[in-house]
Enzyme design. Structure first.
Site, PDB file in Angstrom:
ATOM      1  N   TYR A   1     -54.832 -29.541  20.300  1.00  0.00           N
ATOM      2  CA  TYR A   1     -54.769 -28.235  20.971  1.00  0.00           C
ATOM      3  C   TYR A   1     -53.887 -28.396  22.187  1.00  0.00           C
ATOM      4  CZ  TYR A   1     -56.169 -23.954  23.402  1.00  0.00           C
ATOM      5  OH  TYR A   1     -56.163 -22.743  24.050  1.00  0.00           O
TER       6      TYR A   1
ATOM      7  N   ASP B   1     -49.429 -34.681  25.910  1.00  0.00           N
ATOM      8  CA  ASP B   1     -50.305 -33.700  26.534  1.00  0.00           C
ATOM      9  C   ASP B   1     -51.566 -34.439  26.970  1.00  0.00           C
ATOM     10  OD1 ASP B   1     -52.100 -31.766  27.192  1.00  0.00           O
ATOM     11  OD2 ASP B   1     -51.712 -30.487  25.454  1.00  0.00           O
TER      12      ASP B   1
ATOM     13  N   LYS C   1     -56.699 -29.559  33.774  1.00  0.00           N
ATOM     14  CA  LYS C   1     -58.126 -29.860  33.850  1.00  0.00           C
ATOM     15  C   LYS C   1     -58.490 -30.726  35.081  1.00  0.00           C
ATOM     16  CE  LYS C   1     -59.102 -28.346  29.264  1.00  0.00           C
ATOM     17  NZ  LYS C   1     -58.588 -28.488  27.924  1.00  0.00           N
TER      18      LYS C   1
HETATM   19  C1  LIG Z   1     -57.455 -27.426  27.464  1.00  0.00           C
HETATM   20  C2  LIG Z   1     -56.185 -27.952  26.955  1.00  0.00           C
HETATM   21  C3  LIG Z   1     -54.964 -27.281  27.146  1.00  0.00           C
HETATM   22  C4  LIG Z   1     -54.897 -25.901  27.750  1.00  0.00           C
HETATM   23  O1  LIG Z   1     -55.285 -25.862  29.076  1.00  0.00           O
HETATM   24  P1  LIG Z   1     -55.752 -24.461  29.698  1.00  0.00           P
HETATM   25  O2  LIG Z   1     -55.915 -24.762  31.146  1.00  0.00           O
HETATM   26  O3  LIG Z   1     -57.011 -24.076  28.999  1.00  0.00           O
HETATM   27  O4  LIG Z   1     -54.654 -23.488  29.438  1.00  0.00           O
HETATM   28  C5  LIG Z   1     -53.805 -27.917  26.762  1.00  0.00           C
HETATM   29  N1  LIG Z   1     -53.826 -29.121  26.193  1.00  0.00           N
HETATM   30  C6  LIG Z   1     -54.970 -29.790  25.971  1.00  0.00           C
HETATM   31  C7  LIG Z   1     -54.924 -31.151  25.367  1.00  0.00           C
HETATM   32  C8  LIG Z   1     -56.183 -29.216  26.314  1.00  0.00           C
HETATM   33  O5  LIG Z   1     -57.321 -29.851  26.021  1.00  0.00           O
END
Ligand SMILES: *Cc1c(COP(=O)(O)O)cnc(C)c1O
Length: 433
Positions: A148, A243, A271
């Protein structure tokens, strides 16, 4: 009993459904994937605990979907936020807190020469992809099923997390032309990647992945897999983007890429670096970052980007993580949970596989074979998970309401919390088969 005990949640959620689409500000918060009750409406949180509007307390393994490595309301984070509140929350100018946070991130993350702050992980990814396309002059992107990367159009093709439980209609509103530029491959399959790169590598702007996947549950890369990504990207002139929105500062002080020994061209962060407030960032090689406006032709901006309040919370969170190094302790508690859950499940003959990396793990019900990709993760038993989730909730243990998420142990969980969780799991598992 649940109806009685959570009457307040039910009433609040009815009000929410009238005015908020689906009653939730993010689909992963709904209880759609676990059925039954409306979601629990929380009123406050402290340490390793959540408390709902009816006064029920829960041991929190959600960690707000990962950011709260330090748990809720760490005194040093609160103090930093209060101090910044008094000094102002938003100036629309550069400010010391964002500069200090950037300095610390650049200091500890290998290959991060420069960064740019944004407000969410979604924006970090979106912006990194734009930069990669500008830098390479190419359009196509390679991603992996079940990861994701936020909810930008291109990244929702075969995505994990909340998008994986949302069902087949998830492509709504995403133009076919956008989908056509995205190649989705199974994770942990170097041959599939090699084959696609041999065919289309010269059109690929970037390969993007979570180095340890957190969004089909926790799925680590097999040995050599990230190295293969790195060398194929180099061979065909594509960029490699990690990511690390979940993984940075979750498993160690810094990025998991460093533990795995592979340096990407660009990182996406979010995060934990906001310490519970809204923050994201992307960055990497200096020659790439120079392409961003105002120096270069790639535009990206944000009213709340690098805001002093989030930066202060992030900076204080990082300071505590650096000073206290809670990682070995968190990992030991998570390992105790893992071992305990395995033993309990065996005793009542509930088959399951647990994937754990450090302080995060996922329980895949109904599987005894390893889970290394999305196909295998999706084969886990949704119904057993849903029933386990409800039973744990009634026991006062808050798990993410999806089988594609993880249990996150925080720096504020105590051995007593682990013992109580295992006692709850013993009753919940016994009622399962
Ligand atoms: C949560 C998440 C996102 C998106 O972050 P948001 O602050 O919710 O937009 C992107 N990449 C990863 C791996 C994530 O777990």
């Amino acid at each position: 009993m649940t109806t009685e005990r959570r009457a307040g949640s039910r009433a609040w959620f009815e009000r929410a459904q009238a005015v908020i689409a689906g009653g939730v500000s993010s689909p992963a918060r709904s209880f759609k994937a676990v059925g039954g009750d409306p979601p629990v409406v929380m009123a406050r949180a402290r340490g390793a605990y959540l408390e709902d509007v009816d006064g029920n307390r829960y041991i929190d393994y959600l960690a707000a979907f990962a950011p709260l490595v330090l748990g809720h309301g760490h005194p040093r984070v609160l103090e930093a936020v209060h101090r910044q509140l008094d000094a102002g929350t938003l100036y629309g100018t550069p400010a010391p807190a964002e500069i200090e946070l950037a300095e610390e991130l650049v200091r500890v993350i290998p290959g991060l020469d420069q960064l740019r702050f944004v407000t969410t992980g979604t924006e970090a990814v979106m912006s990194a992809l734009r930069l990669a396309r500008a830098a390479t002059g190419r359009r196509r992107l390679i991603k992996f099923a079940g990861t994701y990367h936020g909810h930008s159009d291109a990244m929702l093709v075969e995505a994990g997390s909340g998008a994986a439980t949302a069902g087949p209609a998830i492509g709504g509103g995403i133009p076919p032309a956008v989908q056509a530029d995205v190649i989705t491959l199974p994770f942990n399959d170097p041959e599939a990647l090699r084959a696609v790169m041999a065919r289309e590598g010269r059109e690929v702007a970037a390969i993007i992945t979570e180095p340890v996947v957190g969004n089909m549950g926790i799925v680590p890369p097999q040995p050599g897999y990230l190295e293969t990504m790195r060398s194929l990207a180099d061979q065909y002139g594509a960029l490699l983007i990690f990511d690390e929105v979940i993984t940075a500062f979750r498993f160690r002080y810094g990025v998991v890429a460093e533990s795995l020994g592979v340096v990407p061209d660009l990182y996406c962060l979010g995060k934990t670096i906001g310490g519970g407030l809204a923050a994201g960032a992307y960055g990497g090689r200096r020659d790439l970052m120079r392409l961003l406006s105002p120096q270069g032709p790639v535009f990206q901006a944000g009213t709340l980007a690098g805001n002093p309040l989030s930066s202060a919370a992030g900076l204080a969170t990082l300071a505590v993580l650096r000073d206290e190094n809670p990682y070995p302790r968190m990992e030991a508690l998570a390992a105790e949970l893992e071992t305990g859950l395995r033993a309990l499940a065996e005793r009542v003959r509930v088959p399951l596989t647990i994937n754990r990396v450090g302080s995060a793990f996922t329980v895949y019900f109904g599987r005894t074979a390893p889970v290394t990709n999305f196909r295998e993760a999706a084969a886990a038993d949704a119904d057993r998970f849903a029933r386990f989730h409800r039973a744990m909730l009634d026991e006062g243990v808050y798990l993410a309401p999806s089988r594609f998420e993880a249990w996150f142990v925080s720096a504020q969980h105590q051995p007593e919390d682990i013992r109580r969780t295992l006692a709850a799991a013993e009753r919940a598992l016994a009622a399962l088969p």
